[in-house]
Design a protein around this motif. Structure first.
Motif, PDB file in Angstrom:
ATOM      1  N   VAL A  38       0.827  -1.217   0.000  1.00  0.00           N
ATOM      2  CA  VAL A  38       0.000   0.000   0.000  1.00  0.00           C
ATOM      3  C   VAL A  38       0.860   1.265   0.000  1.00  0.00           C
ATOM      4  O   VAL A  38       0.488   2.272  -0.607  1.00  0.00           O
ATOM      5  CB  VAL A  38      -0.982   0.029   1.194  1.00  0.00           C
ATOM      6  N   GLY A  40       4.119   1.812  -1.274  1.00  0.00           N
ATOM      7  CA  GLY A  40       4.782   2.084  -2.553  1.00  0.00           C
ATOM      8  C   GLY A  40       3.781   2.449  -3.637  1.00  0.00           C
ATOM      9  O   GLY A  40       4.005   3.386  -4.417  1.00  0.00           O
ATOM     10  N   ILE A  57       8.249  -1.456  -8.839  1.00  0.00           N
ATOM     11  CA  ILE A  57       8.722  -2.841  -9.005  1.00  0.00           C
ATOM     12  C   ILE A  57       8.320  -3.673  -7.793  1.00  0.00           C
ATOM     13  O   ILE A  57       8.527  -3.249  -6.648  1.00  0.00           O
ATOM     14  CB  ILE A  57      10.267  -2.879  -9.123  1.00  0.00           C
ATOM     15  N   ARG A  59       8.248  -7.901  -6.225  1.00  0.00           N
ATOM     16  CA  ARG A  59       8.625  -9.299  -6.463  1.00  0.00           C
ATOM     17  C   ARG A  59       7.399 -10.199  -6.564  1.00  0.00           C
ATOM     18  O   ARG A  59       7.470 -11.304  -7.074  1.00  0.00           O
ATOM     19  CB  ARG A  59       9.582  -9.788  -5.380  1.00  0.00           C
ATOM     20  N   LYS A  66       2.302 -11.338  -1.940  1.00  0.00           N
ATOM     21  CA  LYS A  66       3.238 -11.507  -0.820  1.00  0.00           C
ATOM     22  C   LYS A  66       2.768 -10.735   0.415  1.00  0.00           C
ATOM     23  O   LYS A  66       3.479 -10.680   1.411  1.00  0.00           O
ATOM     24  CB  LYS A  66       4.629 -10.974  -1.201  1.00  0.00           C
ATOM     25  N   SER A  69      -2.223  -8.427   5.904  1.00  0.00           N
ATOM     26  CA  SER A  69      -2.628  -7.543   7.011  1.00  0.00           C
ATOM     27  C   SER A  69      -3.778  -8.220   7.710  1.00  0.00           C
ATOM     28  O   SER A  69      -4.315  -9.204   7.208  1.00  0.00           O
ATOM     29  CB  SER A  69      -3.131  -6.190   6.499  1.00  0.00           C
ATOM     30  N   GLY A  71      -7.226  -7.469   8.107  1.00  0.00           N
ATOM     31  CA  GLY A  71      -6.768  -6.136   8.159  1.00  0.00           C
ATOM     32  C   GLY A  71      -7.903  -5.129   8.026  1.00  0.00           C
ATOM     33  O   GLY A  71      -8.759  -5.237   7.158  1.00  0.00           O
ATOM     34  N   VAL A  72      -7.826  -4.175   8.918  1.00  0.00           N
ATOM     35  CA  VAL A  72      -8.712  -3.019   8.772  1.00  0.00           C
ATOM     36  C   VAL A  72      -7.864  -1.836   8.330  1.00  0.00           C
ATOM     37  O   VAL A  72      -6.841  -1.539   8.944  1.00  0.00           O
ATOM     38  CB  VAL A  72      -9.432  -2.691  10.097  1.00  0.00           C
ATOM     39  N   ARG A 130      -5.917  -8.211   1.512  1.00  0.00           N
ATOM     40  CA  ARG A 130      -4.821  -7.536   0.814  1.00  0.00           C
ATOM     41  C   ARG A 130      -4.622  -8.000  -0.630  1.00  0.00           C
ATOM     42  O   ARG A 130      -4.269  -7.193  -1.493  1.00  0.00           O
ATOM     43  CB  ARG A 130      -3.511  -7.699   1.594  1.00  0.00           C
ATOM     44  N   VAL A 154      14.232  -6.804  -6.677  1.00  0.00           N
ATOM     45  CA  VAL A 154      15.420  -5.940  -6.741  1.00  0.00           C
ATOM     46  C   VAL A 154      16.486  -6.552  -5.835  1.00  0.00           C
ATOM     47  O   VAL A 154      16.233  -6.819  -4.658  1.00  0.00           O
ATOM     48  CB  VAL A 154      15.068  -4.506  -6.277  1.00  0.00           C
ATOM     49  N   LYS A 214      -2.175 -15.046  10.715  1.00  0.00           N
ATOM     50  CA  LYS A 214      -3.555 -14.743  10.357  1.00  0.00           C
ATOM     51  C   LYS A 214      -4.173 -15.870   9.547  1.00  0.00           C
ATOM     52  O   LYS A 214      -3.499 -16.491   8.725  1.00  0.00           O
ATOM     53  CB  LYS A 214      -3.576 -13.452   9.531  1.00  0.00           C
ATOM     54  N   MET A 309       6.083 -10.609   9.758  1.00  0.00           N
ATOM     55  CA  MET A 309       6.608  -9.832  10.881  1.00  0.00           C
ATOM     56  C   MET A 309       5.926  -8.464  10.942  1.00  0.00           C
ATOM     57  O   MET A 309       5.426  -7.963   9.939  1.00  0.00           O
ATOM     58  CB  MET A 309       8.110  -9.609  10.715  1.00  0.00           C
ATOM     59  N   VAL A 310       5.955  -7.893  12.129  1.00  0.00           N
ATOM     60  CA  VAL A 310       5.431  -6.538  12.327  1.00  0.00           C
ATOM     61  C   VAL A 310       6.523  -5.743  13.045  1.00  0.00           C
ATOM     62  O   VAL A 310       6.990  -6.169  14.101  1.00  0.00           O
ATOM     63  CB  VAL A 310       4.155  -6.558  13.205  1.00  0.00           C
TER      64      VAL A 310
HETATM   65  C1  LIG Z   1      -1.082 -10.245  11.029  1.00  0.00           C
HETATM   66  C2  LIG Z   1      -1.018  -8.788  10.687  1.00  0.00           C
HETATM   67  C3  LIG Z   1      -2.139  -8.004  10.874  1.00  0.00           C
HETATM   68  C4  LIG Z   1      -2.103  -6.653  10.549  1.00  0.00           C
HETATM   69  N1  LIG Z   1      -3.245  -5.927  10.684  1.00  0.00           N
HETATM   70  C5  LIG Z   1      -3.275  -4.647  10.287  1.00  0.00           C
HETATM   71  C6  LIG Z   1      -4.498  -3.917  10.312  1.00  0.00           C
HETATM   72  O1  LIG Z   1      -5.557  -4.439  10.656  1.00  0.00           O
HETATM   73  N2  LIG Z   1      -4.467  -2.615   9.922  1.00  0.00           N
HETATM   74  C7  LIG Z   1      -3.311  -2.005   9.499  1.00  0.00           C
HETATM   75  O2  LIG Z   1      -3.349  -0.822   9.144  1.00  0.00           O
HETATM   76  N3  LIG Z   1      -2.143  -2.683   9.455  1.00  0.00           N
HETATM   77  C8  LIG Z   1      -2.092  -3.980   9.825  1.00  0.00           C
HETATM   78  N4  LIG Z   1      -0.918  -4.688   9.751  1.00  0.00           N
HETATM   79  C9  LIG Z   1       0.303  -3.981   9.299  1.00  0.00           C
HETATM   80  C10 LIG Z   1       0.278  -3.808   7.777  1.00  0.00           C
HETATM   81  O3  LIG Z   1       0.127  -5.069   7.172  1.00  0.00           O
HETATM   82  C11 LIG Z   1       1.568  -3.164   7.273  1.00  0.00           C
HETATM   83  O4  LIG Z   1       1.847  -2.021   8.027  1.00  0.00           O
HETATM   84  C12 LIG Z   1       1.454  -2.785   5.796  1.00  0.00           C
HETATM   85  O5  LIG Z   1       1.290  -3.933   5.029  1.00  0.00           O
HETATM   86  C13 LIG Z   1       2.703  -2.026   5.338  1.00  0.00           C
HETATM   87  O6  LIG Z   1       2.637  -1.776   3.957  1.00  0.00           O
HETATM   88  P1  LIG Z   1       3.972  -1.572   3.113  1.00  0.00           P
HETATM   89  O7  LIG Z   1       3.525  -1.206   1.750  1.00  0.00           O
HETATM   90  O8  LIG Z   1       4.899  -0.652   3.813  1.00  0.00           O
HETATM   91  O9  LIG Z   1       4.683  -2.992   3.128  1.00  0.00           O
HETATM   92  P2  LIG Z   1       4.177  -4.366   2.516  1.00  0.00           P
HETATM   93  O10 LIG Z   1       2.716  -4.424   2.471  1.00  0.00           O
HETATM   94  O11 LIG Z   1       4.895  -5.429   3.262  1.00  0.00           O
HETATM   95  O12 LIG Z   1       4.703  -4.324   1.017  1.00  0.00           O
HETATM   96  C14 LIG Z   1       6.079  -4.453   0.704  1.00  0.00           C
HETATM   97  C15 LIG Z   1       6.172  -4.892  -0.741  1.00  0.00           C
HETATM   98  O13 LIG Z   1       7.537  -4.881  -1.148  1.00  0.00           O
HETATM   99  C16 LIG Z   1       7.768  -5.996  -1.983  1.00  0.00           C
HETATM  100  N5  LIG Z   1       9.220  -6.238  -1.937  1.00  0.00           N
HETATM  101  C17 LIG Z   1       9.973  -6.456  -0.835  1.00  0.00           C
HETATM  102  N6  LIG Z   1      11.263  -6.567  -1.171  1.00  0.00           N
HETATM  103  C18 LIG Z   1      11.334  -6.413  -2.519  1.00  0.00           C
HETATM  104  C19 LIG Z   1      12.400  -6.419  -3.459  1.00  0.00           C
HETATM  105  N7  LIG Z   1      13.669  -6.586  -3.073  1.00  0.00           N
HETATM  106  N8  LIG Z   1      12.109  -6.250  -4.765  1.00  0.00           N
HETATM  107  C20 LIG Z   1      10.828  -6.074  -5.173  1.00  0.00           C
HETATM  108  N9  LIG Z   1       9.778  -6.045  -4.324  1.00  0.00           N
HETATM  109  C21 LIG Z   1      10.032  -6.208  -3.012  1.00  0.00           C
HETATM  110  C22 LIG Z   1       6.894  -7.095  -1.394  1.00  0.00           C
HETATM  111  O14 LIG Z   1       6.579  -8.083  -2.352  1.00  0.00           O
HETATM  112  C23 LIG Z   1       5.661  -6.305  -0.972  1.00  0.00           C
HETATM  113  O15 LIG Z   1       4.679  -6.271  -1.980  1.00  0.00           O
HETATM  114  C24 LIG Z   1      -0.908  -6.048  10.060  1.00  0.00           C
HETATM  115  C25 LIG Z   1       0.233  -6.835   9.884  1.00  0.00           C
HETATM  116  C26 LIG Z   1       0.177  -8.194  10.184  1.00  0.00           C
HETATM  117  C27 LIG Z   1       1.398  -9.032   9.955  1.00  0.00           C
END
Ligand SMILES: Cc1cc2nc3c(=O)[nH]c(=O)nc-3n(C[C@H](O)[C@H](O)[C@H](O)COP(=O)(O)OP(=O)(O)OC[C@H]3O[C@@H](n4cnc5c(N)ncnc54)[C@H](O)[C@@H]3O)c2cc1C
Length: 459
Positions: A38, A40, A57, A59, A66, A69, A71-72, A130, A154, A214, A309-310
């Motif tokens: 969300v 990026g 980009i 993976r 991958k 959440s 997730g709300v 998600r 990457v 989850k 992980m969180v």
């Molecule tokens: C069990 C659980 C419950 C949760 N519940 C909630 C909730 O209810 N509400 C809430 O707001 N948050 C919740 N969270 C937290 C939330 O999921 C994260 O804060 C959120 O997903 C962060 O988004 P992000 O885009 O930063 O990272 P991510 O969603 O992790 O996205 C990272 C992306 O980077 C990609 N990537 C990584 N490395 C590379 C690479 N080298 N090359 C290319 N692509 C790459 C991955 O494929 C992925 O798509 C929860 C988390 C967990 C684990």
């Protein structure tokens, strides 16, 4: 996406044909984003709307595969870039009922909040899944003109004179003046290039990490709505302190969120509380077996299971948010707020992505990509709710890591209320006496209660 391409795969083939990822780059992107979660993807949409050429980009193939959440999605930050997202996005249910509770081995004390105004748009919180949500968001990015490359990992960042100038996969490079790192909670690139305080060998630095497990349980729609007393598209979010793990030292919280035809259920476990004998999957099993929870899952079929992980870095241990040629957003920056009863990361990720996008626009306009220009991103974070929240709640761990919150108080609260509400033919006592008695017999005397009462101000 250019209208002549029927689908995403065809578009990717086009990009590959024209060697965009081989460094012979007809597009000359202004910005490369690593990670289409969300954070990026939101950043990419904002920049494309501002007229920048953006390559996103990920993976995962498809995008979102991958990601995990609860997730709300709380808040309405997405409206800044997609004003009608609440009508268009694959939302499961809008949250109208929030339950916050303490579970002991057999009992549950649950505070039940029902806010009728939460059914009006903009909804304060919506449950989402998600895989479908991220896929939809990536399509919005393509429609805004972002080149979305899925199924590409990457391997490393490209540096020139100490500045980040692009990304590398195998021997192939893609260069751009600005790179945004949105790689999520497991920041392999930040670690690889020493752009965070953590080191590769302490990658899962336990005091700063939780693990979330989850499961999605499919339930017949009418059963779900009857069971949770839901009308229209309303939903419930339940969050609990798990005090029912009596035989172990595990510190964990549990949650459930209603979707259209399923229930997302899970636990968040402090990793440093798991001993070598504990298994994190046993925590979710124990949560599901609790008498308060079990009846909600009756006849449900498990259709999805995942773990992720969180981060729980806190403001003192977050990485640098920017440097020469790069910015860090979302989970990679540690922007997850958790106080034992609430977990929010998606809204912080979206907002940080938008702020990084605004900064990128200014840097491109000035043709200056130095860390001093990109420091504007840090200023924006400080002005926004993001760093204000993390600053205000910087001591929250004093409470969320307090064993008594999990091991003592859930039992004491449940015992106190049960004794007060049970008619047993004895003379009645005031509630306060029952509570003090049960707190004392759980091992929390008056001074401990005062100390923890003061500690609760950090929540
Ligand atoms: C069990 C659980 C419950 C949760 N519940 C909630 C909730 O209810 N509400 C809430 O707001 N948050 C919740 N969270 C937290 C939330 O999921 C994260 O804060 C959120 O997903 C962060 O988004 P992000 O885009 O930063 O990272 P991510 O969603 O992790 O996205 C990272 C992306 O980077 C990609 N990537 C990584 N490395 C590379 C690479 N080298 N090359 C290319 N692509 C790459 C991955 O494929 C992925 O798509 C929860 C988390 C967990 C684990």
């Amino acid at each position: 996406m250019n209208k002549q391409y029927k689908d995403h795969n065809q578009y990717i083939r086009y990009l590959n044909e024209y060697h965009i990822i081989l460094g012979i780059n007809p597009m000359k992107p202004d910005v490369i984003i690593i990670g289409a979660g969300v954070s990026g993807t939101s950043a990419s949409i904002k920049m494309a709307q501002e007229g920048l050429k953006v390559v996103l980009i990920d993976r995962g193939l498809p995008i979102g595969s991958k990601n995990l959440s609860g997730g709300v999605l709380w808040g309405n930050d997405l409206a800044e870039i997609l004003p009608n997202w609440m009508d268009d996005a694959p939302i499961e249910r809008f949250i109208i009922n929030k339950k916050v509770g303490f579970l002991s081995e057999r009992d549950a004390t649950v505070f039940d909040f029902h806010f009728d105004s939460w059914k009006e748009k903009p909804y304060p919180g919506v449950s989402i899944l998600r895989a479908s949500f991220d896929d939809w968001l990536a399509k919005q990015a393509q429609e805004a003109g972002v080149a979305v490359l899925s199924g590409i990992t990457v391997d490393e960042l490209v540096f020139e004179d100490g500045k980040v100038v692009g990304v590398k996969q195998g021997n192939e490079e893609l260069r751009a003046p600005i790179t945004i790192i949105a790689e999520g909670v497991n920041p392999r690139l930040l670690l690889k290039h020493n752009l965070t305080y953590r080191k590769e060998e302490t990658r899962y630095d336990y005091p700063d990490m939780m693990i979330g497990l989850k499961e999605v349980i499919q339930l017949d729609k009418s059963v779900l709505e009857e069971r949770f007393l839901l009308e229209d598209n309303a939903g419930v979010a339940g969050e609990f302190i798990l005090g029912n793990m009596n035989d172990s030292e595990v510190l964990a919280g549990g949650f459930f969120y209603t979707n259209k035809e399923s229930l997302s259920i899970g636990v968040i476990v402090h990793l440093d509380s798991l001993s070598s004998e504990d298994r994190s999957y046993e925590v979710i099993e124990q949560f599901k077996k609790h008498p308060y929870i079990k009846r909600l899952l009756k006849d449900g079929i498990s259709i999805e299971y995942g773990a992720k992980m969180v981060p729980e870095f806190g403001i003192k241990k977050m990485p640098d948010f920017y440097g020469d040629g790069y910015m860090v957003i979302g989970d990679a920056a540690g922007f997850v707020f958790s106080n034992g009863l609430v977990i929010q990361g998606m809204n912080y990720g979206i907002k940080s992505g938008i702020l990084a996008a605004e900064t990128a626009k200014e840097a491109i306009t000035k043709s200056n990509f130095s860390s001093s220009t990109l420091s504007l991103y840090h200023k924006k974070l400080k002005k926004s709710y993001i760093l204000k929240d993390f600053e205000k709640f910087k001591n929250v761990k004093k409470m969320t890591k307090n064993k008594r919150l999990f091991k003592t108080y859930p039992n004491a609260i449940n015992d106190g209320f049960r004794n007060y509400l049970t008619e047993n033919g004895e003379p009645k006592e005031h509630l306060i006496r029952y509570m003090l008695k049960s707190f004392r017999s759980s091992g929390a005397g008056i001074f401990t209660l005062i100390k923890d009462g003061l500690g609760a101000r950090h929540l």
